[in-house]
Write a protein that holds these residues in place. Structure first.
Motif, PDB file in Angstrom:
ATOM      1  N   GLU A  78      12.752 -53.729 -16.520  1.00 22.48           N
ATOM      2  CA  GLU A  78      11.001 -54.201 -16.659  1.00 22.48           C
ATOM      3  C   GLU A  78      10.232 -53.697 -17.521  1.00 22.48           C
ATOM      4  O   GLU A  78       9.325 -54.580 -17.575  1.00 22.48           O
ATOM      5  CB  GLU A  78      10.835 -52.893 -15.368  1.00 22.48           C
ATOM      6  N   GLN A  79      10.925 -53.084 -18.441  1.00 18.81           N
ATOM      7  CA  GLN A  79      10.067 -52.871 -19.324  1.00 18.81           C
ATOM      8  C   GLN A  79      10.278 -53.874 -20.449  1.00 18.81           C
ATOM      9  O   GLN A  79       8.796 -54.625 -20.649  1.00 18.81           O
ATOM     10  CB  GLN A  79      10.009 -51.778 -20.331  1.00 18.81           C
ATOM     11  N   ASP A  96      -3.102 -39.353 -10.492  1.00 15.80           N
ATOM     12  CA  ASP A  96      -1.663 -39.115  -9.508  1.00 15.80           C
ATOM     13  C   ASP A  96      -1.137 -38.303 -10.106  1.00 15.80           C
ATOM     14  O   ASP A  96      -0.553 -37.737  -9.784  1.00 15.80           O
ATOM     15  CB  ASP A  96      -0.849 -40.521  -9.790  1.00 15.80           C
ATOM     16  N   ARG A 156       9.727 -41.965 -10.784  1.00 13.99           N
ATOM     17  CA  ARG A 156      10.059 -41.813 -10.283  1.00 13.99           C
ATOM     18  C   ARG A 156      10.011 -40.251  -9.859  1.00 13.99           C
ATOM     19  O   ARG A 156      10.979 -40.747  -7.843  1.00 13.99           O
ATOM     20  CB  ARG A 156      11.454 -42.448 -10.959  1.00 13.99           C
ATOM     21  N   ALA A 159      14.294 -49.843 -14.170  1.00 20.07           N
ATOM     22  CA  ALA A 159      12.937 -49.532 -15.579  1.00 20.07           C
ATOM     23  C   ALA A 159      13.071 -49.915 -16.603  1.00 20.07           C
ATOM     24  O   ALA A 159      11.909 -50.773 -17.466  1.00 20.07           O
ATOM     25  CB  ALA A 159      12.850 -47.987 -15.104  1.00 20.07           C
ATOM     26  N   MET A 160      14.255 -50.521 -17.739  1.00 22.33           N
ATOM     27  CA  MET A 160      14.742 -51.235 -18.418  1.00 22.33           C
ATOM     28  C   MET A 160      14.073 -52.330 -18.342  1.00 22.33           C
ATOM     29  O   MET A 160      13.621 -53.320 -19.888  1.00 22.33           O
ATOM     30  CB  MET A 160      15.852 -50.203 -19.283  1.00 22.33           C
ATOM     31  N   ARG A 169       7.960 -40.480  -7.194  1.00 24.79           N
ATOM     32  CA  ARG A 169       7.682 -41.090  -5.764  1.00 24.79           C
ATOM     33  C   ARG A 169       9.004 -40.544  -4.603  1.00 24.79           C
ATOM     34  O   ARG A 169       8.296 -40.198  -3.234  1.00 24.79           O
ATOM     35  CB  ARG A 169       8.766 -42.455  -5.931  1.00 24.79           C
ATOM     36  N   ALA A 222       9.918 -51.151  -4.761  1.00 31.56           N
ATOM     37  CA  ALA A 222      10.950 -50.957  -5.120  1.00 31.56           C
ATOM     38  C   ALA A 222      11.961 -49.560  -5.822  1.00 31.56           C
ATOM     39  O   ALA A 222      11.396 -48.887  -5.999  1.00 31.56           O
ATOM     40  CB  ALA A 222      11.245 -52.272  -6.325  1.00 31.56           C
ATOM     41  N   GLU A 223      13.241 -50.107  -5.840  1.00 29.76           N
ATOM     42  CA  GLU A 223      13.755 -49.067  -5.871  1.00 29.76           C
ATOM     43  C   GLU A 223      14.183 -48.666  -7.371  1.00 29.76           C
ATOM     44  O   GLU A 223      14.778 -49.998  -8.156  1.00 29.76           O
ATOM     45  CB  GLU A 223      15.725 -48.245  -5.627  1.00 29.76           C
ATOM     46  N   HIS A 224      13.490 -48.298  -7.898  1.00 29.73           N
ATOM     47  CA  HIS A 224      14.246 -48.249  -9.484  1.00 29.73           C
ATOM     48  C   HIS A 224      14.895 -46.642  -9.904  1.00 29.73           C
ATOM     49  O   HIS A 224      15.450 -46.045  -9.786  1.00 29.73           O
ATOM     50  CB  HIS A 224      12.574 -47.836 -10.195  1.00 29.73           C
ATOM     51  N   THR A 225      16.309 -47.556 -11.363  1.00 31.58           N
ATOM     52  CA  THR A 225      17.024 -46.702 -11.509  1.00 31.58           C
ATOM     53  C   THR A 225      16.654 -47.069 -13.221  1.00 31.58           C
ATOM     54  O   THR A 225      15.550 -48.017 -13.609  1.00 31.58           O
ATOM     55  CB  THR A 225      18.485 -47.438 -12.071  1.00 31.58           C
ATOM     56  N   GLU A 226      16.910 -46.152 -13.551  1.00 33.41           N
ATOM     57  CA  GLU A 226      16.952 -46.517 -15.717  1.00 33.41           C
ATOM     58  C   GLU A 226      17.391 -47.973 -15.589  1.00 33.41           C
ATOM     59  O   GLU A 226      16.210 -48.287 -16.773  1.00 33.41           O
ATOM     60  CB  GLU A 226      17.832 -44.876 -15.989  1.00 33.41           C
ATOM     61  N   ARG A 240       7.401 -37.279  -2.743  1.00 34.75           N
ATOM     62  CA  ARG A 240       6.590 -37.711  -2.350  1.00 34.75           C
ATOM     63  C   ARG A 240       7.607 -38.502  -1.191  1.00 34.75           C
ATOM     64  O   ARG A 240       6.967 -38.292   0.466  1.00 34.75           O
ATOM     65  CB  ARG A 240       5.898 -38.685  -2.553  1.00 34.75           C
ATOM     66  N   ASP A 248       4.208 -48.759 -15.677  1.00 36.29           N
ATOM     67  CA  ASP A 248       4.681 -49.094 -15.551  1.00 36.29           C
ATOM     68  C   ASP A 248       5.493 -49.253 -14.269  1.00 36.29           C
ATOM     69  O   ASP A 248       5.882 -50.480 -12.984  1.00 36.29           O
ATOM     70  CB  ASP A 248       6.617 -49.207 -16.314  1.00 36.29           C
ATOM     71  N   HIS A 249       5.511 -47.695 -13.797  1.00 31.32           N
ATOM     72  CA  HIS A 249       5.328 -47.431 -12.026  1.00 31.32           C
ATOM     73  C   HIS A 249       4.228 -47.385 -11.356  1.00 31.32           C
ATOM     74  O   HIS A 249       4.787 -46.625 -10.481  1.00 31.32           O
ATOM     75  CB  HIS A 249       6.662 -46.865 -11.650  1.00 31.32           C
ATOM     76  N   GLY A 250       3.090 -47.523 -11.875  1.00 35.53           N
ATOM     77  CA  GLY A 250       2.200 -47.967 -10.884  1.00 35.53           C
ATOM     78  C   GLY A 250       1.051 -46.326 -11.153  1.00 35.53           C
ATOM     79  O   GLY A 250       0.471 -45.835 -10.257  1.00 35.53           O
ATOM     80  N   HIS A 308       8.817 -42.581 -16.696  1.00 34.16           N
ATOM     81  CA  HIS A 308       9.375 -43.888 -16.312  1.00 34.16           C
ATOM     82  C   HIS A 308      10.172 -43.119 -15.171  1.00 34.16           C
ATOM     83  O   HIS A 308      10.340 -42.477 -14.297  1.00 34.16           O
ATOM     84  CB  HIS A 308      10.644 -44.706 -16.762  1.00 34.16           C
ATOM     85  N   ARG A 350       7.592 -43.267 -22.764  1.00 33.19           N
ATOM     86  CA  ARG A 350       8.211 -44.132 -22.285  1.00 33.19           C
ATOM     87  C   ARG A 350       9.275 -43.992 -21.304  1.00 33.19           C
ATOM     88  O   ARG A 350       9.217 -44.057 -19.758  1.00 33.19           O
ATOM     89  CB  ARG A 350       8.098 -45.579 -22.770  1.00 33.19           C
ATOM     90  N   SER A 360      -3.533 -49.278  -8.736  1.00 30.15           N
ATOM     91  CA  SER A 360      -3.128 -48.064  -8.261  1.00 30.15           C
ATOM     92  C   SER A 360      -2.043 -47.459  -7.405  1.00 30.15           C
ATOM     93  O   SER A 360      -2.170 -46.657  -6.640  1.00 30.15           O
ATOM     94  CB  SER A 360      -3.849 -46.895  -8.228  1.00 30.15           C
ATOM     95  N   VAL A 361      -0.793 -47.898  -7.402  1.00 32.33           N
ATOM     96  CA  VAL A 361       0.196 -47.216  -6.008  1.00 32.33           C
ATOM     97  C   VAL A 361       0.628 -46.398  -6.706  1.00 32.33           C
ATOM     98  O   VAL A 361       1.370 -46.488  -7.611  1.00 32.33           O
ATOM     99  CB  VAL A 361       0.632 -48.691  -5.545  1.00 32.33           C
ATOM    100  N   PRO A 362       0.714 -45.082  -5.879  1.00 33.87           N
ATOM    101  CA  PRO A 362       1.662 -44.230  -6.690  1.00 33.87           C
ATOM    102  C   PRO A 362       3.357 -44.244  -6.499  1.00 33.87           C
ATOM    103  O   PRO A 362       3.799 -43.800  -6.956  1.00 33.87           O
ATOM    104  CB  PRO A 362       1.159 -42.890  -6.545  1.00 33.87           C
ATOM    105  N   VAL A 363       3.579 -45.091  -5.345  1.00 37.76           N
ATOM    106  CA  VAL A 363       4.845 -45.126  -4.706  1.00 37.76           C
ATOM    107  C   VAL A 363       5.182 -46.107  -4.631  1.00 37.76           C
ATOM    108  O   VAL A 363       4.783 -47.180  -4.068  1.00 37.76           O
ATOM    109  CB  VAL A 363       4.875 -44.422  -3.555  1.00 37.76           C
ATOM    110  N   PRO A 364       5.518 -47.199  -5.974  1.00 39.75           N
ATOM    111  CA  PRO A 364       6.331 -48.934  -5.813  1.00 39.75           C
ATOM    112  C   PRO A 364       7.073 -48.585  -5.061  1.00 39.75           C
ATOM    113  O   PRO A 364       7.984 -47.998  -4.466  1.00 39.75           O
ATOM    114  CB  PRO A 364       7.000 -48.243  -7.559  1.00 39.75           C
ATOM    115  N   THR A 411      -1.114 -43.223 -11.976  1.00 35.22           N
ATOM    116  CA  THR A 411      -2.420 -43.427 -12.973  1.00 35.22           C
ATOM    117  C   THR A 411      -2.276 -41.978 -13.470  1.00 35.22           C
ATOM    118  O   THR A 411      -1.917 -41.014 -12.355  1.00 35.22           O
ATOM    119  CB  THR A 411      -2.890 -44.380 -12.421  1.00 35.22           C
TER     120      THR A 411
END
Lengths: 388, 388
Positions: free
Chosen positions: B367-368, A272, A231, B364-365, A234, B357-361, A237, A264-266, A227, A223, B351-355, A268
DNA sequence: TTGTATGCGTTATCAT
DNA sequence: ATGATAACGCATACAA
């Protein structure tokens, strides 16, 4: 037993002969003894029999964890196989891959088994100081330096086929989700080796940016890798550079976790990103999307492992026994199961609650079959291995 | 041992004392013996020790199948627990629920174990003709008519909580995915009972049209049930009658299969249907969508099962031993883990490939975590059970 | 066809 | 602190 003998008016030896169904007992006596046996509720003392006969009739199976689907599936096959040969299987867990300690524990614990089938995962084979007199069959990584029989996974070949398949599906930037490369032969180094070799054959090199760590080989580590991969997609892209469009996960379990991490990050699958795992655990075909996977032939594996072990057990009594027999090394046949996760979609299914076509149970089954064998594996990925 | 004794110039008894780390051996002698022990590569003969001591130090664990995640998880906990008490666990599989035969096999096979923890699934307890002198702890269904200790699942209560939760989430037509109702206590009848009781408490009855069979309790049977459920949803919508908007699956494994079956027909969870399972297998939290589930406390279960068994083993030697001890019946504490599959979505993720918001590890945690404990269980669903 | 003696490797008991 | 002896429950070898 002596109680029974007394009650039946015979000697313990006669009782023993009846119990073990040996010839040389008159029908009359046998009947009497059998009757007493039933009445008294007598049961063999297995320890005494083992002490005398020198063997226990049970073989051990040591796996990393009871809760790892792949090994659960393997254990089931081995139990079935051993049953047919009159052996019982006792499964133990090694807890993890703590090389020396665990191996030693396993070994000492196995002393009252007739033999042991030992699944080694990422453990240094050199550290396995096995007394050469104890029948052992190793299961797992390749190229075994120890003096023990070995049924090995085609890690390199399987991984290579998976990656080649991804390229054939049009993938251009293929990520690797797994542990680090190491000098010694681990599941990580070998499967990474297959990944590398597939890329090199295509005239490419390994891009370190495409290596996503999942050294623990758990759903959770998958998992987290998912993540990081999401990232990277993203970022790529956004920055206009080519993004990863496929991934090979070192294990189905890791792939399962990665699938979750990507979601978790959308991100698929397969829209994708294409994804292929390894092991073909029973769950693979039921995931959404159904997971493509390198599928070792577990029934074959179980059969050969048990056969080899029993041969060695048989030899270990006789002169020039177990220790002197030549070490056998065999490779598990495998195939590539191609499913949805590595099959690019033509038109997005979407979330349509009401499918257009009519479905009966039969047609549903047909649809399911279509998912399961969506595509014939390329010729390079058909079954292989020396089933000598 | 006598070899070692001779080489060390002591008696076998002294060697025995050293090996077993018993007091009453001078440091000097102990040193000498230890040295010889190491040099000679001596190892205890377990059979002989068992013969003499009358016990093997091994407890058996019989589960339906090595490849069932729930039991894999359970086995892991039990092995851990037994380890701490100096016992080894040998796991065997019963193959299925073939009541009498399997039970008999299990029993006879277990004869050299000190005791047996037996997971019964859908098997008639009456058929379990256990010799009352052999220590056994049953794991599984409720209300045990046999003369054996029993750690039981709160099947009714757990199922009821799951269904109540679904109603609280707004569900109005809740399907049941599982086996048929039966007079005897099976996993099916009990969990169906909980389902029924939740509905009745809401002033509703059980609609037979909402019962989807998955008697085999496998992923495959779950998938087929999912197909039928999806068709029912479609038909209902087409015909303008209220469609099922939630389902309770008898097992997470079945739920996993159902998820797949629903997806085969384009039905998505939780958008089109809310879903809750039972067992909280490790995979549940990683499914997409993460599966809500009734979560028995497996660590507790393992601890109590081992404790009860060891008590009975201890008593079985003494006068008025195992057979006379009072039978114990305990219920496993559990909770309801609410995750995505039963949480109606506000806005479709898509199905948005590019979230955005900014994500760091780290994030991400976070969010999980948000996914995993999306919601506090309602008060009615908190831990319960008599941990007496 | 059946019985007797003996020993497998360990430990409890009692003696020294 | 250490040792001699017997016994755990069964099966091999051989005698009857």
């Amino acid at each position: 037993m002596s109680d029974v003998a007394r009650a039946a008016g015979v000697s313990t030896m006669t009782v023993s002969n009846v119990v073990n169904d040996r010839p040389g007992v008159s029908a009359e006596v046998r009947r009497r003894v059998l009757r007493q046996l039933a009445d008294s509720g007598y049961r063999m003392n297995v320890s005494a029999r083992n002490l005398r006969s020198g063997h226990s009739g049970v073989i051990g199976l040591a796996v990393p964890g009871h809760d790892v689907p792949y090994f659960g599936s393997l254990a089931m096959h081995i139990a079935r196989e051993a049953d047919q040969r009159g052996y019982r299987v006792a499964v133990e867990q090694t807890g993890a891959q703590e090389a020396g300690e665990v191996a030693a524990i396993q070994f000492s614990r196995a002393m009252d088994y007739d033999g042991l089938i030992l699944s080694i995962v990422g453990m240094d084979l050199e550290k396995l100081e096995v007394a050469p007199t104890f029948p052992i069959v190793l299961l797992g990584e390749r190229e075994n330096p120890t003096a023990a029989d070995h049924v090995s996974m085609a890690n390199r070949e399987g991984s290579r086929a998976a990656v080649e398949h991804l390229r054939e599906q049009g993938a251009r930037r293929i990520a690797f989700i797994g542990g680090p490369d190491t000098p010694d032969q681990t599941i990580h180094s070998l499967r990474l080796g297959g990944y590398r070799s597939a890329l090199e054959q295509a005239g490419l090199g390994v891009d370190p940016a495409l290596l996503f760590d999942a050294s623990e080989v758990t759903m959770e580590s998958g998992r987290l890798a998912g993540h990081r991969l999401a990232r990277e997609i993203r970022s790529a892209r956004q920055e206009g550079r080519p993004a990863p469009d496929a991934a090979f996960a070192i294990t189905d379990t890791v792939a399962f976790g990665a699938l979750r991490g990507l979601a978790d990050h959308g991100v698929t699958v397969p829209e994708d990103l294409l994804l292929v795992g390894f092991d073909d655990i029973p769950e693979a075909a039921f995931m959404v999307p159904a997971l493509s996977s390198v599928a070792p032939d577990l029934a074959w594996t179980a059969r050969r492992a048990v056969e080899l072990l029993l041969e060695r057990i048989g030899a270990s009594g006789r002169p020039g026994g177990a220790e002197s027999r030549q070490v056998r090394e065999e490779t598990i046949p495998w195939s590539l199961e191609v499913r949805e996760s590595s099959t690019p979609v033509r038109s997005q299914q979407g979330s349509v609650p009401v499918p257009g076509a009519e479905h009966t149970e039969g047609s549903a089954m047909a649809e399911q079959d279509a998912f399961l064998v969506a595509q014939t594996p390329p010729s390079s990925s058909t079954s292989t291995g020396d089933a000598s």
